[in-house]
Design a protein around this motif. Structure first.
Motif, short mmCIF file in Angstrom:
data_model
loop_
_atom_site.label_atom_id
_atom_site.label_comp_id
_atom_site.label_asym_id
_atom_site.label_seq_id
_atom_site.Cartn_x
_atom_site.Cartn_y
_atom_site.Cartn_z
N GLU A 190 -0.48 26.18 -19.64
CA GLU A 190 -0.82 27.91 -20.44
C GLU A 190 -1.48 28.01 -19.88
OE1 GLU A 190 -1.30 30.82 -24.12
OE2 GLU A 190 -1.21 28.14 -23.89
N CYS A 204 8.26 28.28 -17.15
CA CYS A 204 8.99 27.45 -18.18
C CYS A 204 10.07 28.16 -18.88
CB CYS A 204 8.01 27.36 -19.43
SG CYS A 204 7.60 26.60 -21.09
N ILE A 242 10.63 28.79 -22.82
CA ILE A 242 10.13 30.28 -22.57
C ILE A 242 10.84 31.38 -24.13
CG2 ILE A 242 10.86 32.27 -21.39
CD1 ILE A 242 6.98 32.28 -21.19
N ARG A 256 -1.62 28.56 -11.73
CA ARG A 256 -0.22 29.12 -12.14
C ARG A 256 1.24 27.98 -11.56
NH1 ARG A 256 -0.86 33.90 -10.81
NH2 ARG A 256 -1.53 34.36 -12.98
N ARG A 272 -6.55 31.03 -24.77
CA ARG A 272 -4.70 31.61 -24.30
C ARG A 272 -4.05 32.86 -23.85
NH1 ARG A 272 -2.34 27.08 -28.78
NH2 ARG A 272 -0.68 27.35 -27.28
N THR A 273 -3.68 32.78 -22.63
CA THR A 273 -2.89 34.19 -22.18
C THR A 273 -1.86 34.15 -22.80
OG1 THR A 273 -2.11 32.87 -20.47
CG2 THR A 273 -4.39 33.92 -20.23
N GLY A 274 -0.89 32.94 -23.56
CA GLY A 274 1.01 32.75 -23.17
C GLY A 274 1.73 32.56 -22.21
N GLU A 275 1.26 33.08 -20.83
CA GLU A 275 1.41 32.92 -19.80
C GLU A 275 1.66 31.65 -19.38
OE1 GLU A 275 1.82 33.99 -14.75
OE2 GLU A 275 -0.05 34.40 -16.32
N TYR A 276 2.82 30.85 -19.56
CA TYR A 276 3.38 29.46 -19.16
C TYR A 276 4.77 29.87 -17.64
CZ TYR A 276 2.45 27.86 -24.16
OH TYR A 276 1.91 28.27 -24.78
N PRO A 277 4.20 29.71 -16.50
CA PRO A 277 5.10 29.40 -15.63
C PRO A 277 6.02 28.74 -15.29
CG PRO A 277 2.27 29.26 -15.09
CD PRO A 277 2.41 29.25 -16.47
N THR A 308 -7.06 30.76 -9.55
CA THR A 308 -5.46 31.33 -11.27
C THR A 308 -4.68 31.12 -10.20
OG1 THR A 308 -7.29 33.17 -12.62
CG2 THR A 308 -4.96 33.44 -12.27
#
Length: 131
Positions: A69, A125, A128, A9, A118-123, A5
């Motif tokens: 994502e 970004c 956002i 990320r 999908r988690t909705g986490e866009y490192p 992970t």
């Protein structure tokens, strides 16, 4: 300890910022990168550096938006990649870790990235707030 992970990320942050400087140190010297869209497997960090810096530069000059994502697919944790719009999914990326470094990356369009959770986490970004 570098987890899958954490590696994903960092990869997603690289795509979201179009900047590889924080990602490249995570690669093993003998890392492999295989893509269903690239003719032959990349078999070293040096080859990947050459490939990805050119690819990121192409995205910068074209103005094309890339979204990365975090997610989960049939192989475990993954990065879900989209172009132009965050729901225009084109691929998933999975990684393998060995000795605290990324040993292997596989970019796949099959199975469909639409099957990933999908988690909705866009490192890192910068867009956002538009999500």
């Amino acid at each position: 300890m570098l987890s899958k992970t954490d590696a994903l990320r960092a990869y997603a942050a690289m795509l979201n910022t179009l900047d590889a400087k924080d990602f490249l140190p995570l690669l093993a010297d003998d890392c492999h990168y295989e893509s269903q869209w690239v003719f032959s497997e990349i078999k070293s960090k040096m080859e990947f550096v050459h490939y990805i810096t050119g690819k990121l530069q192409t995205f910068k000059t074209s103005g094309k938006k890339i979204w990365a994502e975090l997610g989960h697919c049939i192989w475990g944790p993954c990065a879900v990649i989209a172009e132009d719009e965050r729901d225009n999914l084109i691929a998933t990326l999975v990684v393998e870790i060995e000795n605290e470094k990324i040993k292997r990356m596989d970019l796949c369009g099959v199975p469909s990235p639409f099957l990933a959770t999908r988690t909705g986490e866009y490192p890192r970004c910068s867009d956002i707030e538009e999500l």
